[in-house]
Design an enzyme around this catalytic site. Sequence first.
Site, PDB file in Angstrom:
ATOM      1  N   CYS A 193     -19.326 -20.432  11.688  1.00 51.11           N
ATOM      2  CA  CYS A 193     -18.477 -20.520  10.497  1.00 51.11           C
ATOM      3  C   CYS A 193     -17.038 -20.083  10.744  1.00 51.11           C
ATOM      4  CB  CYS A 193     -19.071 -19.686   9.362  1.00 51.11           C
ATOM      5  SG  CYS A 193     -20.676 -20.289   8.790  1.00 51.11           S
ATOM      6  N   HIS A 208     -18.305 -25.168   1.561  1.00 55.10           N
ATOM      7  CA  HIS A 208     -18.215 -24.545   2.884  1.00 55.10           C
ATOM      8  C   HIS A 208     -18.597 -25.560   3.968  1.00 55.10           C
ATOM      9  CE1 HIS A 208     -18.430 -21.833   6.143  1.00 55.10           C
ATOM     10  NE2 HIS A 208     -19.448 -21.071   5.785  1.00 55.10           N
TER      11      HIS A 208
END
Length: 385
Positions: free
Chosen positions: A88, A337
């Site tokens: 991430c 996301h």
Amino acid sequence: MSAPVVVAARRTPIGTAGKALRDVTVERLAAPVLTAVVDDVWPLTAMRGVDDVVLGNCLGPGGNVARVAALAAGFDVAVPGVTVDRQCGSGLAAILQAGQAIRSGDARLVLAGGAESASTAPQRSHRVPPAGGSAGPYGRAPFTPPEYGDPDMGVAADDLAGRRGVTRGRQDAYAAASHAKALLARDAGRFDAELVPVGGLERDDRPRRLAPAVLARMPAAFVPRGTVTAGNSCANSDGAAVVALVGEDLRAGRPGLRLVAGAVVGCDPRLPGWGPVPAVQRVLTSARVSLGDVAAVEIVEAFAGQVLAVTDALGLDPLRGDAEIVCADGGALALGHPWGASGAVCVVRLFTRLVRGGAPAGTLGLATAAIGGGMGVAALFEVVR
């Protein structure tokens, strides 16, 4: 050595996985953003070719997504590409890698960021049964060896929130605030200058009004009787974000964000959401500034409980006095996301808030993300005019 400066920053609208961008492959998400950023830095690109394309990606088809995207964008075959996987934090790590190339003198103009298509990410399979496992499809690659627990990010976020005393009520309030801020920003046009429409999508599709009563009724998503729910977590998403970095000597008076300091650090793999805390502390120490000197903070909002654990530890209160500092226009909880892109989305957001927003020279902005496997990445930027 020349200080790297972000002089252009763009992103796609972020689409919820399986919806508007479900048929757009990862390189086709990145290609129009690469093209838009090149157009934004014209005529620099007439004087100096792109030295490299550095893109973060987590779950793409394999191979070198950055190279494929650069060719899909119509770049000259002489422009190389490299793909970065820090989970991430990949998009932000890619920007730091590009900055290092410029600072060392190995490059003068680099496009960096990230792209992720959760919708088209392939299903992965073992051809041969691993020890203690079976052949066939599997959900994800491990973040850690088994002896470290290898927790899923949702489970780890619930654990971190519990250990740091972040209540369910605060998590729900933060999630609702993120969506409310994103809706206000979208309606006010504050995202418009950074967006590159793709696949028929012209604006982020996820922000919505969240009623506190509805949030309060949502069940725990990952841990029985836990505090992390679907309502205070991000959505798996599709999107891309790219910035252009040049050396100070090539900036030619363009306003931008000078990369002051960056860091990637490790932390307890069982609590990966904690990573931004030591990463931010290292960056601030390196730059010899305090968090009180920073005007804007963008953190990848994977889970409200994780964000609040981090901001509590850093001395920020995004539910009260620091709401206009931390993700002032909402974050990944509201926008979505796209894993490998989200760290770069944070830098695009800083560029809009500070550079496009008219902040004076010397204003500081911070971007940070937690990383599966127990890491954190952070970068400190300064407005130049």
